[in-house]
Design a protein around this motif. Structure first.
Motif, PDB file in Angstrom:
ATOM      1  N   THR A   1      44.970  42.377  60.289  1.00  0.00           N
ATOM      2  CA  THR A   1      45.222  43.519  61.161  1.00  0.00           C
ATOM      3  C   THR A   1      45.932  44.667  60.450  1.00  0.00           C
ATOM      4  OG1 THR A   1      47.284  42.498  61.919  1.00  0.00           O
ATOM      5  CG2 THR A   1      45.297  42.093  63.234  1.00  0.00           C
ATOM      6  N   GLN A   2      46.767  44.339  59.469  1.00  0.00           N
ATOM      7  CA  GLN A   2      47.601  45.386  58.854  1.00  0.00           C
ATOM      8  C   GLN A   2      47.142  45.784  57.449  1.00  0.00           C
ATOM      9  OE1 GLN A   2      51.742  44.251  59.050  1.00  0.00           O
ATOM     10  NE2 GLN A   2      51.656  43.788  61.251  1.00  0.00           N
ATOM     11  N   GLN A   3      46.375  44.937  56.785  1.00  0.00           N
ATOM     12  CA  GLN A   3      45.930  45.241  55.420  1.00  0.00           C
ATOM     13  C   GLN A   3      44.425  44.976  55.296  1.00  0.00           C
ATOM     14  OE1 GLN A   3      49.163  42.411  54.124  1.00  0.00           O
ATOM     15  NE2 GLN A   3      49.345  43.872  52.427  1.00  0.00           N
ATOM     16  N   ARG A   4      43.694  45.449  56.288  1.00  0.00           N
ATOM     17  CA  ARG A   4      42.265  45.134  56.388  1.00  0.00           C
ATOM     18  C   ARG A   4      41.500  45.527  55.120  1.00  0.00           C
ATOM     19  NH1 ARG A   4      38.698  44.897  60.850  1.00  0.00           N
ATOM     20  NH2 ARG A   4      40.545  44.155  61.931  1.00  0.00           N
ATOM     21  N   ASP A   5      41.746  46.713  54.620  1.00  0.00           N
ATOM     22  CA  ASP A   5      40.985  47.173  53.458  1.00  0.00           C
ATOM     23  C   ASP A   5      41.209  46.267  52.253  1.00  0.00           C
ATOM     24  OD1 ASP A   5      39.993  49.233  54.945  1.00  0.00           O
ATOM     25  OD2 ASP A   5      41.379  50.748  54.153  1.00  0.00           O
ATOM     26  N   GLU A   6      42.459  45.817  52.056  1.00  0.00           N
ATOM     27  CA  GLU A   6      42.752  44.934  50.920  1.00  0.00           C
ATOM     28  C   GLU A   6      42.057  43.581  51.094  1.00  0.00           C
ATOM     29  OE1 GLU A   6      46.897  44.600  49.978  1.00  0.00           O
ATOM     30  OE2 GLU A   6      47.275  46.694  50.532  1.00  0.00           O
ATOM     31  N   VAL A   7      42.071  43.081  52.323  1.00  0.00           N
ATOM     32  CA  VAL A   7      41.435  41.789  52.581  1.00  0.00           C
ATOM     33  C   VAL A   7      39.935  41.871  52.314  1.00  0.00           C
ATOM     34  CG1 VAL A   7      40.826  40.154  54.401  1.00  0.00           C
ATOM     35  CG2 VAL A   7      43.172  40.992  54.208  1.00  0.00           C
ATOM     36  N   ILE A   8      39.281  42.898  52.857  1.00  0.00           N
ATOM     37  CA  ILE A   8      37.848  43.064  52.648  1.00  0.00           C
ATOM     38  C   ILE A   8      37.545  43.287  51.174  1.00  0.00           C
ATOM     39  CG2 ILE A   8      35.874  44.567  53.120  1.00  0.00           C
ATOM     40  CD1 ILE A   8      36.994  44.944  55.937  1.00  0.00           C
ATOM     41  N   GLY A   9      38.409  44.043  50.515  1.00  0.00           N
ATOM     42  CA  GLY A   9      38.224  44.262  49.076  1.00  0.00           C
ATOM     43  C   GLY A   9      38.334  42.984  48.284  1.00  0.00           C
ATOM     44  N   GLN A  10      39.290  42.127  48.691  1.00  0.00           N
ATOM     45  CA  GLN A  10      39.443  40.847  48.001  1.00  0.00           C
ATOM     46  C   GLN A  10      38.190  39.993  48.165  1.00  0.00           C
ATOM     47  OE1 GLN A  10      41.526  39.599  45.951  1.00  0.00           O
ATOM     48  NE2 GLN A  10      41.021  37.416  45.986  1.00  0.00           N
ATOM     49  N   GLY A  11      37.640  39.982  49.377  1.00  0.00           N
ATOM     50  CA  GLY A  11      36.409  39.236  49.604  1.00  0.00           C
ATOM     51  C   GLY A  11      35.266  39.756  48.761  1.00  0.00           C
ATOM     52  N   ALA A  12      35.155  41.082  48.665  1.00  0.00           N
ATOM     53  CA  ALA A  12      34.084  41.676  47.861  1.00  0.00           C
ATOM     54  C   ALA A  12      34.246  41.328  46.390  1.00  0.00           C
ATOM     55  CB  ALA A  12      34.066  43.189  48.054  1.00  0.00           C
ATOM     56  N   LYS A  13      35.505  41.317  45.912  1.00  0.00           N
ATOM     57  CA  LYS A  13      35.757  40.981  44.509  1.00  0.00           C
ATOM     58  C   LYS A  13      35.373  39.532  44.207  1.00  0.00           C
ATOM     59  CE  LYS A  13      39.576  44.214  43.661  1.00  0.00           C
ATOM     60  NZ  LYS A  13      41.039  44.320  43.419  1.00  0.00           N
ATOM     61  N   VAL A  14      35.689  38.630  45.135  1.00  0.00           N
ATOM     62  CA  VAL A  14      35.352  37.220  44.928  1.00  0.00           C
ATOM     63  C   VAL A  14      33.840  37.055  44.847  1.00  0.00           C
ATOM     64  CG1 VAL A  14      35.377  34.935  45.996  1.00  0.00           C
ATOM     65  CG2 VAL A  14      37.449  36.332  46.008  1.00  0.00           C
TER      66      VAL A  14
ATOM     67  N   SER B  33      29.039  36.214  41.589  1.00  0.00           N
ATOM     68  CA  SER B  33      27.656  36.635  41.377  1.00  0.00           C
ATOM     69  C   SER B  33      27.377  37.042  39.943  1.00  0.00           C
ATOM     70  CB  SER B  33      27.314  37.819  42.310  1.00  0.00           C
ATOM     71  OG  SER B  33      27.487  37.454  43.654  1.00  0.00           O
ATOM     72  N   GLN B  34      28.439  37.192  39.151  1.00  0.00           N
ATOM     73  CA  GLN B  34      28.255  37.668  37.785  1.00  0.00           C
ATOM     74  C   GLN B  34      27.709  36.592  36.863  1.00  0.00           C
ATOM     75  OE1 GLN B  34      28.389  40.830  36.815  1.00  0.00           O
ATOM     76  NE2 GLN B  34      28.770  41.154  39.003  1.00  0.00           N
ATOM     77  N   GLY B  35      27.612  35.411  37.381  1.00  0.00           N
ATOM     78  CA  GLY B  35      27.043  34.397  36.509  1.00  0.00           C
ATOM     79  C   GLY B  35      28.016  33.292  36.267  1.00  0.00           C
TER      80      GLY B  35
ATOM     81  N   GLY C 118      15.044  29.568  52.013  1.00  0.00           N
ATOM     82  CA  GLY C 118      16.168  28.984  52.726  1.00  0.00           C
ATOM     83  C   GLY C 118      17.137  30.046  53.220  1.00  0.00           C
ATOM     84  N   GLU C 119      18.167  29.590  53.939  1.00  0.00           N
ATOM     85  CA  GLU C 119      19.174  30.503  54.460  1.00  0.00           C
ATOM     86  C   GLU C 119      19.879  31.237  53.323  1.00  0.00           C
ATOM     87  OE1 GLU C 119      23.372  30.425  57.012  1.00  0.00           O
ATOM     88  OE2 GLU C 119      22.135  28.620  56.874  1.00  0.00           O
ATOM     89  N   ARG C 120      20.076  32.520  53.502  1.00  0.00           N
ATOM     90  CA  ARG C 120      20.748  33.335  52.502  1.00  0.00           C
ATOM     91  C   ARG C 120      22.258  33.246  52.688  1.00  0.00           C
ATOM     92  NH1 ARG C 120      16.580  32.976  50.412  1.00  0.00           N
ATOM     93  NH2 ARG C 120      15.133  34.603  49.722  1.00  0.00           N
ATOM     94  N   LEU C 121      22.926  32.720  51.691  1.00  0.00           N
ATOM     95  CA  LEU C 121      24.383  32.714  51.661  1.00  0.00           C
ATOM     96  C   LEU C 121      24.843  33.835  50.740  1.00  0.00           C
ATOM     97  CD1 LEU C 121      24.845  28.853  51.319  1.00  0.00           C
ATOM     98  CD2 LEU C 121      24.844  30.216  53.420  1.00  0.00           C
ATOM     99  N   PHE C 122      26.166  34.022  50.609  1.00  0.00           N
ATOM    100  CA  PHE C 122      26.625  35.117  49.759  1.00  0.00           C
ATOM    101  C   PHE C 122      26.334  34.846  48.282  1.00  0.00           C
ATOM    102  CE2 PHE C 122      30.450  32.414  49.866  1.00  0.00           C
ATOM    103  CZ  PHE C 122      30.815  32.391  48.524  1.00  0.00           C
ATOM    104  N   GLN C 123      25.960  33.626  47.976  1.00  0.00           N
ATOM    105  CA  GLN C 123      25.576  33.251  46.616  1.00  0.00           C
ATOM    106  C   GLN C 123      24.506  32.170  46.749  1.00  0.00           C
ATOM    107  OE1 GLN C 123      28.560  31.014  44.555  1.00  0.00           O
ATOM    108  NE2 GLN C 123      27.768  31.449  42.526  1.00  0.00           N
TER     109      GLN C 123
END
Length: 654
Positions: free
Chosen positions: A139-152, A157-159, A501-506
């Motif tokens: 609720t208070q640091q949404r952008d950081e949380v979403i950014g962390q998920g994107a970084k993971v 995905s980089q291999g 098959g079902e598409r997962l994030f990886q």
């Protein structure tokens, strides 16, 4: 609001009465998280997992913890055995974030499934603190949380893919043996320190390699496991792993896949050495599988729980007083000595896990004592059973039981393998595609992954080589067509999920062997055997390309490529192809067949019967007698008509 009551997974059904508003994995749960604008809490485990039960009792059955979860998250419960793809991608994320993994696995993710925080077991108070902290960050640091998920997601995905290369050579396999020797425990068997998992696939490779050093490592480990507490000295069957380096105290859950793999390797150890211990353990393990894991529909259940009456191992452990109560004073004291049961105990609360560190002179008394203790133990509260049928693990069981039945002249074991195969065809197969699981004869909704297709194909090919029933060869060929059509990665390897098959994030892809053969190495083995039966260069080339990552692993990480190394041994040996002609009910045909089955040549492939199997084409009787043709790459030597001549042919270096 708990949506698990209609689940097919016994693990999910264990949580159907939790006050947590659980969802099954699926788009509906993701949509609900988007609608409520809250994160996902993804909890992954399996029914026989001890710490999964602990966290369930502490947190998921607790009203206050459930309220926090329900108010601030959409909660998804996943059975890792039903959804190995989901488990794999989130385990990658968990280990990347924390440096370690395990179950229960706890993952916090954005509503689109991107993980941003993860861990394993959390005690209740710490878990509540974590729930509050994650909800506040959302609720208070949404952008950081979403950014962390994107970084993971981006990092995963980089291999990190293992580079492929040429299939292993003899020199590569020698390096693998040397690498295994560096971590071998000569005093206690096995590799590395505690905890010790049964290295079944590495042992299969060592038996196939066959050098004195390899046989010494294999034999020392196989004997130590069979005599220690990880093996159930009364009922047969192996626990999942030993918590110590000496195979004394197991983690008591018993898995189908471990026992199928170990049954096969103990049968092969007997074939190679004639060891009475190997034969006894193989037969007892097979009988345990039929007795404890057999389902009414003909398949094999996944696992037995570690816990009973709320305690891990309670069903299996003994005190000296309990032995005397069950057997009488003198036999009880004798049993305590034979099974290393002491006043101090080897486990908790003064109890001991039974070990049989050496065979007593009085074998008849040992048999009587074991039978009496097994009968006494049967009155205890039994561990729970996860009765879902997993396609891949049943494939492993089919291969092991078919071979063991043939080697030990046990038609009932072959019959059990056939019944399991028929269940997979009847319930799991639909239009050439496999369902991952079934329960009570009803297929689950989850698609089969690569290991399902590969292990089932391996089981069917082995069953064909034992029975001569060509329908199993044909079914294996159809499964392998799906492997070649739907799973290739375009670089010589295979993904673990199909392209539709079902598409997962990886898209998961792990070529390393873990507790079971990797999908890629299992596919390589089945493709190689099928190529040997058909002469198909397409299947042979696909198998060799898939083994390229084994070359990369062999020098420094051979423990994680055991099945791949075993398949490489078969490829370098040919594999040897044996076509046997003659009526299946003719004792002379049976004698030739047994000689072929007893051959220790790695990966030997056997064709027999009247089916349309290319290796059988043009292989006729010799002077009216059943005959065997020994071939490599469809080039055959002169046929032989006696078991002695066939054994000589099979033991002759090409």
């Amino acid at each position: 609001m708990n949506r698990l009551k209609d689940a097919t997974s016994p693990y999910l059904l264990q949580h159907a009465d939790n006050p947590v508003h659980w969802w099954e994995w699926g788009e509906e749960a993701f949509a609900e998280a988007r609608r409520r604008d809250v994160p996902l809490l993804i909890s992954v485990g399996y029914s026989a997992c001890h710490w999964c039960h602990v966290m369930a009792h502490e947190s998921f059955e607790d009203a206050e913890t459930a309220r926090m979860m329900n108010d601030r998250f959409v909660n998804i419960k996943v059975d890792r055995e039903e959804r190995p793809d989901v488990d794999a991608v989130y385990m990658n994320a968990t280990t990347a974030m924390t440096g370690q993994g395990g179950w229960p696995m706890t993952v916090f993710a954005t509503p689109d499934g991107h993980p941003f925080y993860a861990g394993t077991y959390f005690p209740r108070q710490r878990f509540q603190q974590l729930l509050a902290g994650v909800a506040q960050a959302w609720t208070q640091q949404r952008d950081e949380v979403i950014g962390q998920g994107a970084k993971v997601v981006d990092a995963l995905s980089q291999g990190g893919d293992l580079p492929g290369g040429a299939a292993p050579t003899h020199e590569v396999l020698e390096h693998a043996v040397a690498d295994l020797a560096r971590t071998f425990d000569p005093a206690r068997g096995g590799f590395g320190g505690a905890p010790k998992f049964p290295p079944s696939m590495v042992l299969e490779f060592l038996l196939r390699h066959g050098t004195p050093q390899a046989m010494e490592m294999a034999g020392r480990t196989l004997e130590a496991m069979a005599r220690g507490g990880m093996y159930d000295q009364l009922g047969g069957g192996f626990a999942r792993y030993s918590v110590d380096a000496g195979w004394v105290v197991p983690h008591f859950e018993k898995m189908l896949y471990d026992n199928a793999l170990l049954l096969r390797v103990y049968a092969h150890w007997w074939r190679a050495t004639g060891s009475p211990l190997a034969r006894r353990v193989a037969v007892e393990t097979a009988e345990w599988m039929l007795r404890e894991l057999g389902t009414a529909e003909g398949g094999f259940a996944s696992a037995l729980d570690a816990d009973s009456e709320g305690e891990e191992g309670r069903f299996y452990v003994w005190t000296p007083d309990q032995l005397r109560e069950a057997l009488g004073e003198e036999p009880g004291a004798w049993a305590a000595s034979v099974f290393s049961v002491t006043r101090e105990g080897t486990f908790e609360h003064g109890t001991s896990v039974l070990q049989l560190l050496s065979d007593p002179v009085d074998r008849e008394m040992l048999a009587d004592v074991r039978a009496s203790l097994l009968a006494a133990r049967s009155a205890r509260v039994r561990p729970g059973r996860d009765d879902k049928v997993v396609a891949a693990w049943n494939g492993l069981a089919i291969a092991a039981l078919a071979e063991a039945g043939a080697l030990f002249d046990r038609p009932d074991l072959v019959g059990a393998a056939r019944a399991a195969a028929e269940l997979l065809v009847r319930v799991h197969l639909d239009g050439g595609r496999l369902a991952r699981t079934s329960r009570d004869g009803r297929a689950g909704a989850n698609a089969g992954v690569l290991e399902d297709y590969a292990d089932v194909a391996e089981g069917f090919l082995t069953l064909y080589g034992v029975t001569g029933e060509a329908r199993w060869f044909e079914q294996a060929g159809a499964l392998l067509e799906t492997v070649l059509d739907r799973f290739p990665d375009g670089r010589g390897g295979f993904y673990d999920t199909a392209d539709d098959g079902e598409r997962l994030f990886q898209r998961p892809q792990d070529p390393t062997d873990g507790t079971t053969p990797s999908g890629q190495n299992a596919a390589a083995g089945a493709l190689l055997s099928y190529a040997a039966l058909t002469g198909s260069s397409r299947h042979r080339e696909a198998a060799e390309a898939a083994l390229g990552t084994v070359t990369t692993l062999a020098d420094r990480h051979a423990r994680f490529a055991g099945w791949g190394l075993a398949v490489a041994e078969a490829a370098l040996a040919g594999p040897v192809e044996v076509a046997i002609t003659g009526a299946l009910d003719d004792p002379r045909t049976a004698a030739l067949h047994r000689a072929a089955l007893m051959a220790g040549t790695p990966g030997t492939v056997i064709a027999l019967g009247d089916g349309d199997v290319p290796l059988m084409a043009g292989r006729g009787l010799v002077d009216g007698l059943p005959a065997a043709y020994v071939c490599r790459s469809f080039t055959c030597r002169a046929p032989v008509t006696t078991p002695a001549d066939l054994s000589r042919e099979l033991n002759t270096t090409p």
